[in-house]
Write a protein that holds these residues in place. Structure first.
Motif, mmCIF file in Angstrom:
data_model
loop_
_atom_site.group_PDB
_atom_site.id
_atom_site.type_symbol
_atom_site.label_atom_id
_atom_site.label_comp_id
_atom_site.label_asym_id
_atom_site.label_seq_id
_atom_site.Cartn_x
_atom_site.Cartn_y
_atom_site.Cartn_z
ATOM 1 N N LYS A 45 68.432 108.228 30.134
ATOM 2 C CA LYS A 45 68.018 107.227 30.945
ATOM 3 C C LYS A 45 69.065 106.933 32.181
ATOM 4 O O LYS A 45 68.685 106.818 33.272
ATOM 5 C CB LYS A 45 68.260 105.808 29.996
ATOM 6 C CG LYS A 45 67.848 104.608 30.919
ATOM 7 C CD LYS A 45 67.978 103.222 30.268
ATOM 8 C CE LYS A 45 67.665 102.078 30.798
ATOM 9 N NZ LYS A 45 67.647 100.769 30.197
ATOM 10 N N ALA A 46 70.246 107.172 32.046
ATOM 11 C CA ALA A 46 71.258 107.044 33.029
ATOM 12 C C ALA A 46 71.175 108.070 34.139
ATOM 13 O O ALA A 46 71.281 108.066 35.376
ATOM 14 C CB ALA A 46 72.713 106.847 32.491
ATOM 15 N N SER A 47 70.857 109.266 33.476
ATOM 16 C CA SER A 47 70.788 110.537 34.399
ATOM 17 C C SER A 47 69.457 110.962 34.792
ATOM 18 O O SER A 47 69.431 111.950 35.774
ATOM 19 C CB SER A 47 71.318 111.687 33.566
ATOM 20 O OG SER A 47 70.558 112.019 32.708
ATOM 21 N N GLY A 48 68.598 110.632 34.306
ATOM 22 C CA GLY A 48 66.845 110.958 34.546
ATOM 23 C C GLY A 48 66.655 112.338 33.828
ATOM 24 O O GLY A 48 65.884 112.953 34.370
ATOM 25 N N LEU A 49 67.543 112.973 33.316
ATOM 26 C CA LEU A 49 67.576 114.388 32.837
ATOM 27 C C LEU A 49 67.077 114.303 31.413
ATOM 28 O O LEU A 49 67.293 113.354 30.463
ATOM 29 C CB LEU A 49 68.785 115.083 32.723
ATOM 30 C CG LEU A 49 69.499 115.231 34.118
ATOM 31 C CD1 LEU A 49 70.868 115.762 33.759
ATOM 32 C CD2 LEU A 49 68.690 116.068 34.966
ATOM 33 N N GLY A 50 66.187 115.283 30.968
ATOM 34 C CA GLY A 50 65.864 115.552 29.497
ATOM 35 C C GLY A 50 66.708 116.394 28.978
ATOM 36 O O GLY A 50 67.427 117.460 29.444
ATOM 37 N N LEU A 51 67.896 115.719 28.018
ATOM 38 C CA LEU A 51 68.959 116.486 27.242
ATOM 39 C C LEU A 51 68.742 116.965 25.943
ATOM 40 O O LEU A 51 69.570 117.067 25.279
ATOM 41 C CB LEU A 51 69.854 115.328 27.289
ATOM 42 C CG LEU A 51 70.357 114.922 28.747
ATOM 43 C CD1 LEU A 51 71.491 113.730 28.574
ATOM 44 C CD2 LEU A 51 70.721 115.874 29.641
ATOM 45 N N LYS A 52 67.366 117.247 25.490
ATOM 46 C CA LYS A 52 67.047 117.716 24.139
ATOM 47 C C LYS A 52 67.837 118.862 23.683
ATOM 48 O O LYS A 52 68.506 118.923 22.938
ATOM 49 C CB LYS A 52 65.626 117.710 23.885
ATOM 50 C CG LYS A 52 65.170 118.127 22.430
ATOM 51 C CD LYS A 52 63.847 118.282 22.195
ATOM 52 C CE LYS A 52 63.297 118.673 20.870
ATOM 53 N NZ LYS A 52 64.278 119.498 20.064
ATOM 54 N N GLN A 53 67.615 119.762 24.711
ATOM 55 C CA GLN A 53 68.341 121.218 24.598
ATOM 56 C C GLN A 53 69.793 121.048 24.710
ATOM 57 O O GLN A 53 70.424 121.553 23.465
ATOM 58 C CB GLN A 53 67.828 122.205 25.711
ATOM 59 C CG GLN A 53 68.480 123.557 25.425
ATOM 60 C CD GLN A 53 67.900 124.309 24.225
ATOM 61 O OE1 GLN A 53 66.723 124.106 23.976
ATOM 62 N NE2 GLN A 53 68.563 125.372 23.790
ATOM 63 N N PHE A 54 70.394 120.274 25.330
ATOM 64 C CA PHE A 54 71.563 120.108 25.404
ATOM 65 C C PHE A 54 72.396 119.406 24.026
ATOM 66 O O PHE A 54 73.365 119.978 23.389
ATOM 67 C CB PHE A 54 72.106 119.088 26.516
ATOM 68 C CG PHE A 54 73.543 118.828 26.590
ATOM 69 C CD1 PHE A 54 74.445 119.657 27.354
ATOM 70 C CD2 PHE A 54 74.330 117.814 25.912
ATOM 71 C CE1 PHE A 54 75.970 119.747 27.465
ATOM 72 C CE2 PHE A 54 75.513 117.759 25.971
ATOM 73 C CZ PHE A 54 76.434 118.599 26.911
ATOM 74 N N PHE A 55 71.672 118.324 23.629
ATOM 75 C CA PHE A 55 72.262 117.894 22.155
ATOM 76 C C PHE A 55 71.904 118.801 21.176
ATOM 77 O O PHE A 55 72.638 118.896 20.230
ATOM 78 C CB PHE A 55 71.552 116.573 22.323
ATOM 79 C CG PHE A 55 72.253 115.407 22.867
ATOM 80 C CD1 PHE A 55 73.287 114.597 22.106
ATOM 81 C CD2 PHE A 55 72.367 115.205 24.200
ATOM 82 C CE1 PHE A 55 74.007 113.644 22.621
ATOM 83 C CE2 PHE A 55 72.888 114.006 24.665
ATOM 84 C CZ PHE A 55 73.827 113.247 24.177
ATOM 85 N N ASP A 56 70.513 119.374 21.148
ATOM 86 C CA ASP A 56 70.417 120.248 19.980
ATOM 87 C C ASP A 56 71.381 121.392 19.905
ATOM 88 O O ASP A 56 71.790 121.504 18.997
ATOM 89 C CB ASP A 56 68.839 120.863 20.263
ATOM 90 C CG ASP A 56 67.787 119.865 19.902
ATOM 91 O OD1 ASP A 56 68.171 118.819 19.552
ATOM 92 O OD2 ASP A 56 66.655 120.311 19.982
#
Length: 165
Positions: A45-56
């Motif tokens: 929400k804060a960054s506007g980025l999709g972070l699924k790959q990062f967190f996975d």
């Protein structure tokens, strides 16, 4: 590993987003419980980025990438070809499968070129394949004598080897 993952997240989203997002996450969950999904959602929400790959790859996968790199100077020394290969024996864990999931790590990487005269030059690239080839310009046309991956040690990784092709 958690501290290193937060450091990499900070590098990815930048300080201007990271610190307010971390503060908002702490405020929102101060007297309750929070999950990794809550952290990811707040930073998306804060960054506007999709972070699924990062967190996975950095949070859900209990391992880290193992990197091997080779380099080769162009005959006229106008460029250097760098090949970065991920050699780990595991795939990235995706607890909730999605169409864009990949079994390898995806990350920004700094490659430091070490020239024969002792000078250096850094290039930023994105590793987004199990084996990725980069052709880096060498405007000074000085032969590259070696390379260093991630010289600032920002990534949670193992560098197995670097050397000429």
């Amino acid at each position: 590993k958690g501290a290193r993952a937060l450091h990499m997240l900070r590098r990815l989203v930048g300080d201007a987003t990271f610190f307010p997002a971390l503060r908002a996450y702490g405020d929102a969950h101060a007297w309750g419980t929070a999950s990794r999904a809550d952290l990811r959602g707040d930073f998306e929400k804060a960054s506007g980025l999709g972070l699924k790959q990062f967190f996975d790859q950095w949070v859900e996968t209990p391992f880290r990438p193992v990197l091997r790199a080779t380099y080769q100077n162009a005959l006229d020394a106008s460029s250097v070809t760098v090949v970065v290969t991920q050699t780990q024996g595991h795939a990235v864990v995706h607890p909730v499968p999605a169409p864009g999931d990949v079994p390898f790590y995806v990350f920004p990487l700094t490659v430091r070129l070490l020239f024969i005269d002792g000078t250096t030059s850094d290039a930023s690239v994105t590793v987004d394949a199990a084996a990725k080839t980069f052709v880096l310009p060498n405007p000074g046309k000085k032969p590259v004598a070696g390379i260093t991956l991630d010289p600032a040690k920002d990534l949670l990784r193992i560098v197995e080897s670097t050397g000429p092709a």
